[in-house]
Design a protein around this motif. Sequence first.
Motif, short mmCIF file in Angstrom:
data_model
loop_
_atom_site.label_atom_id
_atom_site.label_comp_id
_atom_site.label_asym_id
_atom_site.label_seq_id
_atom_site.Cartn_x
_atom_site.Cartn_y
_atom_site.Cartn_z
N LEU A 116 17.30 12.34 18.02
CA LEU A 116 16.56 12.96 17.81
C LEU A 116 14.90 12.79 16.44
N GLY A 117 15.17 11.28 16.28
CA GLY A 117 14.55 10.10 15.33
C GLY A 117 13.89 11.40 14.45
N LEU A 118 14.53 12.78 13.65
CA LEU A 118 14.13 13.39 12.79
C LEU A 118 14.48 12.21 11.09
N THR A 119 15.52 11.72 11.09
CA THR A 119 15.21 11.15 9.56
C THR A 119 14.76 9.74 9.55
N GLU A 120 14.70 9.64 8.32
CA GLU A 120 13.06 8.41 8.13
C GLU A 120 13.69 7.18 7.09
N ARG A 121 15.31 7.35 7.12
CA ARG A 121 15.22 6.23 5.94
C ARG A 121 16.80 6.42 6.56
N GLU A 122 17.42 5.28 7.61
CA GLU A 122 18.75 5.32 7.91
C GLU A 122 19.48 4.52 6.26
N GLY A 123 18.62 3.65 5.83
CA GLY A 123 19.36 2.56 4.27
C GLY A 123 19.05 3.28 2.96
N ILE A 124 19.08 3.15 1.94
CA ILE A 124 18.92 3.32 0.97
C ILE A 124 16.93 3.84 0.53
N ARG A 125 16.46 2.38 0.96
CA ARG A 125 15.00 2.39 0.97
C ARG A 125 14.16 3.07 2.93
N MET A 126 13.31 3.08 2.37
CA MET A 126 12.81 3.64 3.68
C MET A 126 12.34 2.38 4.50
N PRO A 127 11.89 2.25 5.79
CA PRO A 127 11.30 1.09 6.37
C PRO A 127 10.05 0.45 5.68
N LEU A 128 9.60 -0.46 5.43
CA LEU A 128 8.61 -0.46 4.78
C LEU A 128 7.28 -0.56 5.27
N ARG A 129 6.89 -1.29 6.74
CA ARG A 129 6.41 -1.63 7.50
C ARG A 129 5.10 -2.01 6.83
N PRO A 130 5.38 -3.94 7.18
CA PRO A 130 3.94 -3.79 5.56
C PRO A 130 3.17 -4.09 6.33
N GLU A 131 2.43 -4.20 7.95
CA GLU A 131 1.57 -4.45 8.65
C GLU A 131 0.76 -3.21 8.07
N ALA A 132 1.31 -1.68 8.69
CA ALA A 132 0.68 -1.05 8.69
C ALA A 132 0.97 -0.48 7.11
N LEU A 133 1.51 -0.62 6.34
CA LEU A 133 1.29 -0.11 5.05
C LEU A 133 -0.37 -1.08 4.04
N ALA A 134 -0.66 -2.62 5.38
CA ALA A 134 -1.63 -2.87 4.14
C ALA A 134 -2.13 -2.47 4.68
N GLY A 135 -3.00 -1.59 5.88
CA GLY A 135 -3.81 -1.44 6.36
C GLY A 135 -4.12 -0.17 5.72
N ALA A 136 -3.20 0.79 5.17
CA ALA A 136 -2.79 1.97 4.39
C ALA A 136 -3.69 1.61 2.67
N VAL A 137 -2.83 0.35 2.24
CA VAL A 137 -3.66 -0.26 1.13
C VAL A 137 -4.98 -0.66 0.67
N GLY A 138 -5.68 -0.65 2.06
CA GLY A 138 -6.61 -0.95 2.10
C GLY A 138 -7.88 0.20 2.47
N ALA A 139 -6.91 1.32 2.91
CA ALA A 139 -8.00 1.89 2.83
C ALA A 139 -8.08 3.43 1.27
N ALA A 140 -7.24 2.82 0.54
CA ALA A 140 -6.22 3.39 -1.04
C ALA A 140 -8.47 3.40 -1.38
N PRO A 141 -8.37 4.25 -2.36
CA PRO A 141 -7.29 5.10 -2.84
C PRO A 141 -7.21 6.42 -1.56
N ASP A 142 -6.56 7.02 -0.76
CA ASP A 142 -6.55 8.27 -0.18
C ASP A 142 -4.73 7.97 0.19
N LEU A 143 -4.29 9.59 -0.16
CA LEU A 143 -3.16 9.93 0.30
C LEU A 143 -3.16 10.03 1.97
N ALA A 144 -4.29 10.48 2.75
CA ALA A 144 -4.33 11.13 4.12
C ALA A 144 -3.54 9.21 4.98
#
Length: 385
Positions: free
Chosen positions: A204-232
Amino acid sequence: MRGRLGRECVYVPSCRFGLFVALRHWCPPGGRVLMSPVNDDVIFFVVLAAGLRPVQAPLNPLDASIDVDAVPDDLWGSLSAVLTTNLYGNPDDTPRLRAKCDASGIPLFEDGAHAIGSEVGGRPVGAWGDASVFSLSKHVGAQAGGFLSCADPGLRGALEETCEDLLLPGRLTAELAYAVRPYAEAAVRGLRLRRAAWATMRLLGLTEREGIRMPLRPEALAGAVGAAPDLAASDPWVRVDMHDYRLRSGRLRLGRIGRRLDRLDEVLAACRAGTEHLLSTPWARPVRRDPQPLFRVPLFVADRDAAIAALARRGIVVGYLYDPPLDDYAGVGFTDLSPDPTGARWFARHALPVDPLRARQVVDVLEESGARPAGAPGGLEPTRG
């Protein structure tokens, strides 16, 4: 918690939320935070969400504490703060880190999520830092809630105000889900449907970790880092495994958390007994001090995957694995690399975190499976056996 720590405490819905509040209060955006690379990736993402740059520390490979002597002298002057981990309840060398932070004029934060009941230098973990955070999902087993404590009692009001600004309104559906979760989990265990339940969640796509670490998704993460500080902006990473991490707690949730907290000393006593038993086995590192009531006891096995599989066949699930270390996981795009990654890599590869409340069952499985102790990291004292 005020009585245990001797300092003011503010209730927060989760440890990760409390850490974000502390980082935002004490650290300027763009600051650099020394932290352990053997840590939950959620904590790494909280540091990024606060607009800060993680700096990975060299570690003692026998307990994954920050190796103070291996931190380069010129690094201290570039830091805005230090964050301890106290992994599995084993304390970092907090007295020396406190002295280093004082000399550098920077705050010390203690992550005590695994370490309620642990002590270092004659004081509880959490009583050394400018601020410390605790999780009630661990020893207390409440699956929600935490505390943010501060050394300066005059800051309590400001921290409460920051929490109020960042909290989201509680939801009836979240409270009802929290209410029924223990019964659903008990039914799954009783009917031995754990594997089927996990398979359904994956489907059902309800798990967020298939392995020990969650997927990094670097391109999306770079956008979030650029918006920080911001929890949303960082919510897709910070919320993993706990989507209620910043929801205001309702009466039902607070009631259950309070009842669980009332049993804390009983749980800590049982954890200490299980820890003592596990530390007497061939897979444990030698300990020269009184054992702590650890949340998990890191045993060191040559073939950890085989040990995990053997335990799984007996219904014992191993969690709280942090492999690979954060600098190997995230790379130089999101963190400063450790000046010496060997200790962290050895620990991350060999540590088998064992629930001390299931100590005897785990030892029986490891003995029956013929698990071999891991060889000692180069130049350090060997594990027993």
